[in-house]
Write an enzyme that holds these catalytic residues in place. Structure first.
Site, mmCIF file in Angstrom:
data_model
loop_
_atom_site.group_PDB
_atom_site.id
_atom_site.type_symbol
_atom_site.label_atom_id
_atom_site.label_comp_id
_atom_site.label_asym_id
_atom_site.label_seq_id
_atom_site.Cartn_x
_atom_site.Cartn_y
_atom_site.Cartn_z
ATOM 1 N N LYS A 9 43.982 32.288 29.074
ATOM 2 C CA LYS A 9 44.913 31.258 29.535
ATOM 3 C C LYS A 9 44.356 29.860 29.254
ATOM 4 O O LYS A 9 43.171 29.714 28.924
ATOM 5 C CB LYS A 9 45.181 31.477 31.031
ATOM 6 N N TYR A 49 56.461 36.253 31.881
ATOM 7 C CA TYR A 49 56.330 36.383 33.336
ATOM 8 C C TYR A 49 57.690 36.610 34.009
ATOM 9 O O TYR A 49 57.867 36.263 35.184
ATOM 10 C CB TYR A 49 55.634 35.152 33.916
ATOM 11 N N PHE A 57 55.893 30.807 43.121
ATOM 12 C CA PHE A 57 54.873 30.253 42.229
ATOM 13 C C PHE A 57 55.301 30.234 40.758
ATOM 14 O O PHE A 57 54.560 29.761 39.903
ATOM 15 C CB PHE A 57 53.542 31.011 42.377
ATOM 16 N N ARG A 85 41.678 45.781 32.332
ATOM 17 C CA ARG A 85 42.063 45.247 33.648
ATOM 18 C C ARG A 85 40.865 45.258 34.604
ATOM 19 O O ARG A 85 40.664 44.335 35.389
ATOM 20 C CB ARG A 85 43.208 46.075 34.257
ATOM 21 N N THR A 91 43.449 39.937 40.703
ATOM 22 C CA THR A 91 44.276 38.759 40.394
ATOM 23 C C THR A 91 43.723 37.475 41.009
ATOM 24 O O THR A 91 43.652 36.445 40.343
ATOM 25 C CB THR A 91 45.717 38.988 40.918
ATOM 26 N N ASN A 112 43.510 31.802 36.677
ATOM 27 C CA ASN A 112 42.612 32.960 36.679
ATOM 28 C C ASN A 112 42.160 33.434 35.301
ATOM 29 O O ASN A 112 41.880 34.610 35.087
ATOM 30 C CB ASN A 112 43.168 34.082 37.560
ATOM 31 N N HIS A 115 44.828 36.983 31.053
ATOM 32 C CA HIS A 115 45.876 37.957 31.364
ATOM 33 C C HIS A 115 45.573 39.275 30.669
ATOM 34 O O HIS A 115 45.075 39.291 29.552
ATOM 35 C CB HIS A 115 47.239 37.456 30.867
ATOM 36 N N GLU A 126 54.614 43.710 25.840
ATOM 37 C CA GLU A 126 53.944 42.419 25.642
ATOM 38 C C GLU A 126 53.412 42.260 24.211
ATOM 39 O O GLU A 126 53.482 41.171 23.638
ATOM 40 C CB GLU A 126 52.819 42.265 26.670
HETATM 41 P P1 ABT Z 1 48.370 38.304 34.917
HETATM 42 O O1 ABT Z 1 47.358 39.032 34.108
HETATM 43 O O2 ABT Z 1 48.415 36.835 34.627
HETATM 44 O O3 ABT Z 1 49.732 38.959 34.850
HETATM 45 O O4 ABT Z 1 47.844 38.418 36.410
HETATM 46 P P2 ABT Z 1 47.825 39.748 37.280
HETATM 47 O O5 ABT Z 1 48.562 40.838 36.595
HETATM 48 O O6 ABT Z 1 46.431 40.008 37.702
HETATM 49 O O7 ABT Z 1 48.632 39.297 38.561
HETATM 50 P P3 ABT Z 1 50.177 39.012 38.693
HETATM 51 B B1 ABT Z 1 50.701 39.477 40.103
HETATM 52 O O8 ABT Z 1 50.931 39.599 37.547
HETATM 53 O O9 ABT Z 1 50.238 37.450 38.627
HETATM 54 C C1 ABT Z 1 50.868 36.760 37.588
HETATM 55 C C2 ABT Z 1 50.438 35.318 37.612
HETATM 56 O O10 ABT Z 1 50.906 34.700 38.764
HETATM 57 C C3 ABT Z 1 49.856 34.014 39.410
HETATM 58 N N1 ABT Z 1 50.055 34.138 40.852
HETATM 59 C C4 ABT Z 1 50.229 35.366 41.404
HETATM 60 C C5 ABT Z 1 50.043 32.989 41.617
HETATM 61 O O11 ABT Z 1 49.880 31.881 41.087
HETATM 62 N N2 ABT Z 1 50.196 33.110 42.957
HETATM 63 C C6 ABT Z 1 50.373 34.336 43.559
HETATM 64 O O12 ABT Z 1 50.527 34.400 44.784
HETATM 65 C C7 ABT Z 1 50.386 35.526 42.743
HETATM 66 C C8 ABT Z 1 50.580 36.889 43.349
HETATM 67 C C9 ABT Z 1 48.596 34.653 38.958
HETATM 68 C C10 ABT Z 1 48.920 35.124 37.597
HETATM 69 N N3 ABT Z 1 48.571 34.156 36.568
HETATM 70 N N4 ABT Z 1 48.192 33.065 36.544
HETATM 71 N N5 ABT Z 1 47.848 32.089 36.110
HETATM 72 MG MG MG Z 2 50.436 40.701 35.709
#
Ligand code: ABT
Ligand code: MG
Length: 148
Positions: A9, A49, A57, A85, A91, A112, A115, A126
């Protein structure tokens, strides 16, 4: 052979973590079969997404993913979807174990670092969203047959 979609990212690219992340996956024994740096459009970010469209968010997530270049990758190998993963970590980086990419390099759930596709169906979807078939290279190094 199994494939997954991984993307470093904008925070990971800006912080100079591209080499470190690629090195971890290479050293694990996975094979890089697709790689590009791109400025993500709002449209691509929203499609990628899409499952989070209704979440509070979502707007901030799209803004973040389009805020700077992303390194999009396809990696291949036995069990690569689940294992990548695991190497990425939970996450929320505050909950990610040390030794994982997010556990070692992240703090904020909205920043974070990387992805990774979360299931076989997501990986297929994807990979075809981010890469054309002509951008993927099927190869294997005959010099490293001991990996499998
Ligand atoms: P990705 O690999 O980015 O999809 O993250 P992951 O699968 O671990 O977690 P998910 B649940 O898919 O999160 C997608 C993106 O949304 C952000 N997020 C998530 C928030 O900002 N706040 C939240 O409360 C949650 C649940 C984190 C992930 N990416 N970013 N940046
Ligand atoms: Mg995800």
């Amino acid at each position: 052979m199994e494939r997954t979609f991984l993307a470093i990212k904008p925070d990971g690219v800006q912080r100079g973590l591209v080499g470190e992340i690629i090195q971890r996956l290479e050293q694990k024994g996975f094979t890089l079969v697709g790689l590009k740096l791109l400025q993500v459009s709002k449209e691509l970010a929203s499609t990628h997404y899409g499952e989070h469209q209704a979440k509070p968010f979502f707007p901030g997530l799209v803004e973040f993913i389009t805020s700077g270049p992303v390194v999009a990758m396809v990696w291949e190998g036995k069990g690569v979807i689940a294992t990548a993963r695991k190497m990425i970590g939970a996450t929320n980086p505050l909950n990610s174990e040390p030794g994982t990419i997010r556990g070692d390099f992240g703090i904020d759930v909205g920043r974070n670092v990387i992805h990774g596709s979360d299931a076989p169906e997501t990986a297929v979807k994807e990979i075809s969203l981010w890469f054309g078939p002509e951008e993927l290279v099927a190869w294997s190094s005959s010099l490293t047959p001991w990996i499998y």
